[in-house]
Scaffold this motif. Structure first.
Motif, PDB file in Angstrom:
ATOM      1  N   LEU A 242      47.582  54.197  40.902  1.00 28.13           N
ATOM      2  CA  LEU A 242      46.349  54.167  40.108  1.00 28.13           C
ATOM      3  C   LEU A 242      46.212  55.384  39.207  1.00 28.13           C
ATOM      4  CD1 LEU A 242      43.706  52.819  42.659  1.00 28.13           C
ATOM      5  CD2 LEU A 242      44.757  51.609  40.764  1.00 28.13           C
ATOM      6  N   GLN A 243      47.190  56.271  39.235  1.00 28.35           N
ATOM      7  CA  GLN A 243      47.107  57.449  38.389  1.00 28.35           C
ATOM      8  C   GLN A 243      47.247  57.070  36.914  1.00 28.35           C
ATOM      9  OE1 GLN A 243      46.168  60.185  39.935  1.00 28.35           O
ATOM     10  NE2 GLN A 243      46.318  59.008  41.845  1.00 28.35           N
ATOM     11  N   SER A 247      47.559  49.747  34.275  1.00 29.33           N
ATOM     12  CA  SER A 247      48.776  49.376  35.000  1.00 29.33           C
ATOM     13  C   SER A 247      48.549  48.079  35.774  1.00 29.33           C
ATOM     14  CB  SER A 247      49.204  50.492  35.969  1.00 29.33           C
ATOM     15  OG  SER A 247      48.216  50.681  36.965  1.00 29.33           O
ATOM     16  N   SER A 248      49.661  47.455  36.155  1.00 25.39           N
ATOM     17  CA  SER A 248      49.647  46.289  37.043  1.00 25.39           C
ATOM     18  C   SER A 248      50.867  46.400  37.936  1.00 25.39           C
ATOM     19  CB  SER A 248      49.660  44.992  36.234  1.00 25.39           C
ATOM     20  OG  SER A 248      50.825  44.924  35.443  1.00 25.39           O
ATOM     21  N   ASP A 263      42.158  49.163  34.997  1.00 28.52           N
ATOM     22  CA  ASP A 263      41.830  49.569  33.627  1.00 28.52           C
ATOM     23  C   ASP A 263      41.016  50.850  33.707  1.00 28.52           C
ATOM     24  OD1 ASP A 263      41.745  49.583  30.925  1.00 28.52           O
ATOM     25  OD2 ASP A 263      40.919  47.562  30.700  1.00 28.52           O
ATOM     26  N   PHE A 264      40.753  51.424  32.553  1.00 25.86           N
ATOM     27  CA  PHE A 264      40.109  52.744  32.503  1.00 25.86           C
ATOM     28  C   PHE A 264      38.904  52.688  31.574  1.00 25.86           C
ATOM     29  CE2 PHE A 264      39.893  57.130  30.773  1.00 25.86           C
ATOM     30  CZ  PHE A 264      39.690  57.813  31.944  1.00 25.86           C
ATOM     31  N   ILE A 265      37.794  53.335  32.014  1.00 25.96           N
ATOM     32  CA  ILE A 265      36.575  53.407  31.195  1.00 25.96           C
ATOM     33  C   ILE A 265      36.478  54.821  30.641  1.00 25.96           C
ATOM     34  CG2 ILE A 265      34.069  53.156  31.169  1.00 25.96           C
ATOM     35  CD1 ILE A 265      34.310  51.274  33.525  1.00 25.96           C
ATOM     36  N   PRO A 266      36.755  55.015  29.362  1.00 29.82           N
ATOM     37  CA  PRO A 266      36.759  56.381  28.804  1.00 29.82           C
ATOM     38  C   PRO A 266      35.397  57.067  28.852  1.00 29.82           C
ATOM     39  CG  PRO A 266      37.885  54.825  27.350  1.00 29.82           C
ATOM     40  CD  PRO A 266      37.167  54.024  28.381  1.00 29.82           C
ATOM     41  N   SER A 268      33.233  57.278  31.148  1.00 31.38           N
ATOM     42  CA  SER A 268      32.915  57.953  32.416  1.00 31.38           C
ATOM     43  C   SER A 268      34.144  58.410  33.179  1.00 31.38           C
ATOM     44  CB  SER A 268      32.119  56.994  33.306  1.00 31.38           C
ATOM     45  OG  SER A 268      32.863  55.799  33.511  1.00 31.38           O
ATOM     46  N   ASP A 269      35.364  58.149  32.633  1.00 28.47           N
ATOM     47  CA  ASP A 269      36.606  58.456  33.345  1.00 28.47           C
ATOM     48  C   ASP A 269      36.674  57.731  34.678  1.00 28.47           C
ATOM     49  OD1 ASP A 269      37.389  60.044  31.271  1.00 28.47           O
ATOM     50  OD2 ASP A 269      36.776  61.921  32.213  1.00 28.47           O
ATOM     51  N   TRP A 270      36.239  56.477  34.691  1.00 28.66           N
ATOM     52  CA  TRP A 270      36.297  55.666  35.905  1.00 28.66           C
ATOM     53  C   TRP A 270      37.432  54.638  35.797  1.00 28.66           C
ATOM     54  CZ3 TRP A 270      30.376  54.277  36.385  1.00 28.66           C
ATOM     55  CH2 TRP A 270      29.676  55.439  36.763  1.00 28.66           C
ATOM     56  N   PHE A 271      37.967  54.299  36.946  1.00 30.39           N
ATOM     57  CA  PHE A 271      38.929  53.207  37.049  1.00 30.39           C
ATOM     58  C   PHE A 271      38.199  51.934  37.477  1.00 30.39           C
ATOM     59  CE2 PHE A 271      41.945  56.733  37.613  1.00 30.39           C
ATOM     60  CZ  PHE A 271      42.943  56.338  36.749  1.00 30.39           C
ATOM     61  N   VAL A 272      38.597  50.816  36.852  1.00 29.13           N
ATOM     62  CA  VAL A 272      38.122  49.499  37.294  1.00 29.13           C
ATOM     63  C   VAL A 272      39.348  48.743  37.801  1.00 29.13           C
ATOM     64  CG1 VAL A 272      36.912  47.398  36.657  1.00 29.13           C
ATOM     65  CG2 VAL A 272      36.319  49.558  35.553  1.00 29.13           C
ATOM     66  N   VAL A 273      39.291  48.244  39.028  1.00 32.04           N
ATOM     67  CA  VAL A 273      40.449  47.674  39.696  1.00 32.04           C
ATOM     68  C   VAL A 273      40.138  46.265  40.187  1.00 32.04           C
ATOM     69  CG1 VAL A 273      42.167  47.991  41.534  1.00 32.04           C
ATOM     70  CG2 VAL A 273      41.107  50.001  40.441  1.00 32.04           C
ATOM     71  N   GLN A 274      41.126  45.378  40.029  1.00 32.03           N
ATOM     72  CA  GLN A 274      41.043  44.019  40.572  1.00 32.03           C
ATOM     73  C   GLN A 274      42.259  43.798  41.490  1.00 32.03           C
ATOM     74  OE1 GLN A 274      38.755  41.359  39.939  1.00 32.03           O
ATOM     75  NE2 GLN A 274      37.457  42.981  39.100  1.00 32.03           N
ATOM     76  N   VAL A 275      42.006  43.239  42.674  1.00 30.42           N
ATOM     77  CA  VAL A 275      43.060  42.975  43.657  1.00 30.42           C
ATOM     78  C   VAL A 275      43.078  41.480  43.967  1.00 30.42           C
ATOM     79  CG1 VAL A 275      43.961  43.481  45.959  1.00 30.42           C
ATOM     80  CG2 VAL A 275      42.784  45.276  44.650  1.00 30.42           C
ATOM     81  N   VAL A 276      44.279  40.854  43.822  1.00 30.60           N
ATOM     82  CA  VAL A 276      44.457  39.427  44.076  1.00 30.60           C
ATOM     83  C   VAL A 276      45.407  39.261  45.254  1.00 30.60           C
ATOM     84  CG1 VAL A 276      45.218  37.215  43.136  1.00 30.60           C
ATOM     85  CG2 VAL A 276      44.081  38.888  41.649  1.00 30.60           C
ATOM     86  N   HIS A 277      45.012  38.476  46.247  1.00 36.10           N
ATOM     87  CA  HIS A 277      45.836  38.252  47.439  1.00 36.10           C
ATOM     88  C   HIS A 277      46.853  37.141  47.182  1.00 36.10           C
ATOM     89  CE1 HIS A 277      43.457  40.701  50.376  1.00 36.10           C
ATOM     90  NE2 HIS A 277      42.557  40.571  49.418  1.00 36.10           N
ATOM     91  N   HIS A 278      48.123  37.471  47.405  1.00 38.20           N
ATOM     92  CA  HIS A 278      49.191  36.488  47.225  1.00 38.20           C
ATOM     93  C   HIS A 278      48.998  35.291  48.148  1.00 38.20           C
ATOM     94  CE1 HIS A 278      52.823  37.817  44.759  1.00 38.20           C
ATOM     95  NE2 HIS A 278      51.840  38.639  44.430  1.00 38.20           N
TER      96      HIS A 278
END
Length: 590
Positions: A242-243, A247-248, A263-266, A268-278
Motif C-alpha cells: 500500500l506504499q 496499485s493493484s 487509490d490516493f486522495i491528494p 488529505s493524503d489518505w488511501f482508499v482501498v477495495q478488497v475482493v475475495h477470490h
C-alpha cells in the motif's frame, strides 16, 4: 519381454487420443476463463474504487468550500477578534454565526455536518447542542493540536473519537486555524466534522454477488472501514504494497486469496482501498467446474466400458485365431478356425485353414517320400558291390597279369586300382597338388589304352604349387570332360597347368577341341549354378567340383570357363586359396 495384446493397445490408444485432448481443452478453457474473469473483476473493482474516490473527494471539497466561506468572512473574523462583552453583543455574535452556518448548510454542504467555531477567549459557536466538557475535549484533541501546528492550513483527521459525546460514533474532521489581519495571528479555530457512517456508506458497495470490503487509511495508520475487525486483522498482510499511491495486487489473508486495489486522495493524503475475495468471485465457477468434472468422469467411465466391450467384440476373432496358431506352433495340425465374418479377420481365418490343410498334406507327402527314399536306399545298398571287394579283386588280376608278363594290362590295372583306392578313402577330402597330378596321370594312362595315344598331354606345373592343398578329385573330372566332349581334330592337344597368383592357386585344363558355342557355354554355366547331372566317374562331375570348392572355401572360388590362347579353344580353371597346411584357414575365406 512380455507382449502387449491388440485389445490393450486399442484401449490405451483410444484413451490417449480422446481423453488427453478433452482434458487439455477443459483445463485450458477453465484457466483462460478464470484469468479473464479475474481481470474483469479487478477492472470492475478499479472502476468502483475510482467512483468511491470521486464521492469521497466530493464530500471533502464541500467541507473545504465551507471552511473557505468561514475563514474568509470578515464578519466572522470580527466576531472572533472582538469577543462580546455584553449580552446584546453575545446575541449579535451568535446570530452572525448562525446565519453563516445556515448559509453553509443550504448552499455548500447538503449532508448533516457538525460546525464549530472557537475564539481564543473561551467562546464556542456550534450548530450542535453543547454538552459539558465538549470545549475541553476539543482543545485536548489531536486534530486541534495538529491544526495549531499547521498555522492556518487545513488538517484532516480520520476516524477520531466523537468530541460531542463519547457515546456517539466517531468522526471525520477538517480543522484549521483562523487568521486575523496579521498572518501571524490566530484569532480562532474552525472545525467541520462528519460522522464516519457517511463515509462507510460510500465505501460499501451493495448488490454484488461476492464480498467487497472497502476502507480508508491515513498516513498515521488510522483506518475507517465497513468491517473494522476484518481489516485490522488483514491489514498487516498487504501493508507493504500500500506504499504506492495507485496499485493493484493479489494477497493471501488467513489462507484466503484476495485482490486488492488502492487509490490516493491528494486532499488529505489518505488511501482508499477495495478488497475482493477470490473465493466469492469463483464460487459459482468452481461449482460449475465440479459439476463438469463429475459429468466428464462419468462420461469417461461409460466410454471406457463401451470401449472395452467394443474392443472385446473386435478382437475376439483375432484371439481365437491366435489360439489356433499356438496349437499349430505346438505341432497340432488338426485344427480349424470357425470365423465367418466378412472382414479382414474372416479372410485371414479362411486362408489360415487352407494353409494348415496344405501344410498337413505337405508333411504327409514328405513322410511318404522319405519312406520311399529309405526303401530305395535299402534296395541300392543291397544291389551295390562292395568297393573293397572290387579293389581286392583288381589287385588279384594285377598279380595274375604280372605273372603272365602282360605289361600293358598290368599298367592299366595299376592305374585303375590307384583311382579306385583314391575314391574309396572318402575321409580325406583334401590332398596336395602333387598327389592330384599323380591321380590325373593314372587316369590319362587308362584313357591312353582306351582311346589310343592320339592326344598330346603337356604339363605346365609351377613347383611352388606342388605342396598346396586342393580338394581330392578336382582336376580329373575336367580331364575326363575333355575326352568326353572335346571332339578333337587330328593332333589333339591337352595342357594341364598350375599357377600361383597372389594368395590363390589356379589349376587349368586347356584343349584345342572344337570348343563351345555361345548357347552351349551358357547352358554349361547355368548347369554349374543350378541343378546338373553328375560325371560318369565315381559320381563326380563338373558341377560337383564347383559346388565342393564353394562349400569348402566360399562363393568367390570355384570352376570358371574361359577361352584358350592361339589354337586352343577351351580353358577350364579351378580357383582356390593357397594353403600349405591342411588345417590352415585362409583369412576371410571360410
Amino acid at each position: 519381454m512380455k507382449s502387449v495384446s491388440l485389445r490393450t493397445k486399442l484401449i490405451f490408444s483410444s484413451l490417449i487420443l480422446i481423453l488427453i485432448p478433452i482434458f487439455s481443452v477443459g483445463i485450458y478453457t477453465y484457466s483462460s476463463f478464470e484469468s479473464v474473469l479475474s481481470k474483469q473483476t479487478l477492472a470492475t473493482a478499479l472502476d468502483r474504487l475510482h467512483q468511491v474516490n470521486i464521492n469521497i473527494e466530493r464530500e471533502m471539497r464541500a467541507m473545504m468550500n465551507a471552511s473557505s466561506s468561514v475563514v474568509l468572512d470578515d464578519r466572522i473574523r470580527d466576531v472572533l477578534d472582538h469577543p462580546p462583552s455584553t449580552d446584546r453583543q453575545t446575541i449579535d455574535s451568535v446570530d452572525q454565526i448562525d446565519r453563516k452556518v445556515l448559509e453553509i448548510s443550504t448552499a455548500i454542504i447538503t449532508d448533516p455536518v457538525y460546525i464549530t467555531i472557537m475564539d481564543n477567549y473561551g467562546n464556542m459557536y456550534t450548530n450542535w447542542s453543547q454538552q459539558v466538557g465538549a470545549y475541553e475535549r476539543i482543545r485536548g484533541s489531536d486534530f486541534y493540536k495538529k491544526a495549531l501546528q499547521q498555522n492556518g492550513y487545513m488538517t484532516w483527521t480520520l476516524n477520531h473519537p466523537n468530541y460531542i459525546s463519547t457515546e456517539l460514533e466517531n468522526m471525520v474532521t477538517l480543522a484549521m486555524a483562523i487568521k486575523g489581519k496579521s498572518a501571524s495571528q490566530n484569532i480562532g479555530m474552525l472545525i467541520i466534522s462528519e460522522p464516519v457512517s457517511h463515509y462507510a456508506d460510500i465505501l460499501q458497495v451493495k448488490n454484488l454477488p461476492y464480498r467487497n470490503i472497502g476502507f480508508m487509511m491515513d498516513a498515521n495508520g488510522h483506518i475507517l472501514a465497513e468491517d473494522p475487525q476484518w481489516v485490522n486483522s488483514a491489514y498487516p498482510a498487504f501493508l507493504p504494497d500500500l506504499q504506492l499511491k495507485h496499485s493493484s495486487f493479489t494477497a493471501e489473508i488467513n489462507g484466503e486469496k484476495v485482490d486488492v486495489v488502492n487509490d490516493f486522495i491528494p486532499l488529505s493524503d489518505w488511501f482508499v482501498v477495495q478488497v475482493v475475495h477470490h473465493k466469492d468471485v469463483f464460487n459459482q465457477i468452481q461449482q460449475i467446474r465440479n459439476i463438469a468434472i463429475s459429468t466428464l468422469l462419468l462420461s469417461v467411465a461409460i466410454f471406457i466400458t463401451i470401449l472395452i466391450l467394443l474392443s472385446n467384440m473386435f478382437t475376439s476373432s483375432i484371439r481365437k485365431l491366435q489360439s489356433m496358431m499356438k496349437q499349430v506352433e505346438s505341432g497340432n495340425l488338426d485344427v480349424s478356425v470357425d470365423i465367418r465374418s466378412l472382414d479382414e479377420v474372416g479372410w485371414l481365418s479362411k486362408n489360415f485353414n487352407r494353409m494348415v490343410k496344405r501344410l498337413r498334406h505337405y508333411i504327409e507327402r514328405e513322410i511318404e517320400l522319405e519312406r520311399v527314399k529309405e526303401n530305395a536306399k535299402l534296395e541300392a545298398l543291397q544291389a551295390q558291390i562292395n568297393p573293397h571287394f572290387l579293389h581286392n579283386t583288381i589287385n588279384t588280376i594285377k598279380w595274375m597279369s604280372i605273372m603272365a608278363g602282360t605289361k600293358n594290362i598290368t599298367e592299366m590295372l595299376l592305374s585303375l586300382g590307384h583311382l579306385l583306392n583314391m575314391s574309396i578313402h572318402r575321409g580325406q577330402e583334401e590332398i596336395t597338388v602333387r598327389e592330384e597330378i599323380d591321380n590325373v596321370r593314372y587316369f590319362l594312362t587308362i584313357q591312353k589304352y582306351r582311346f589310343g595315344d592320339t592326344i598330346q598331354v603337356v604339363e605346365d606345373i609351377d613347383p611352388e604349387t606342388m605342396d598346396a592343398f586342393v580338394p581330392k578329385l578336382s582336376i580329373q573330372p575336367l580331364v575326363e570332360n575333355v575326352y568326353q566332349h572335346g571332339l578333337f581334330i587330328e593332333g589333339g592337344k591337352l595342357i594341364i597347368r598350375t599357377r600361383k597368383i597372389e594368395d590363390e592357386v589356379v589349376l587349368e585344363v586347356i584343349d584345342n577341341g572344337t570348343g563351345l558355342t555361345s548357347e552351349r557355354r551358357k547352358e554349361l554355366e547355368e548347369h554349374l549354378s543350378g541343378e546338373g547331372r553328375k560325371g560318369e566317374f565315381s559320381g563326380i562331375g563338373l558341377k560337383n567340383v564347383h559346388n565342393r570348392i564353394q562349400i569348402m572355401y566360399g562363393s568367390s572360388y570355384g570352376l570358371r570357363i574361359g577361352q584358350g590362347e592361339g589354337d586352343l579353344n577351351m580353358c577350364f580353371s579351378i580357383h582356390f586359396p593357397y594353403r600349405r597346411d591342411q588345417h590352415e584357414l585362409a583369412s576371410g575365406r571360410r
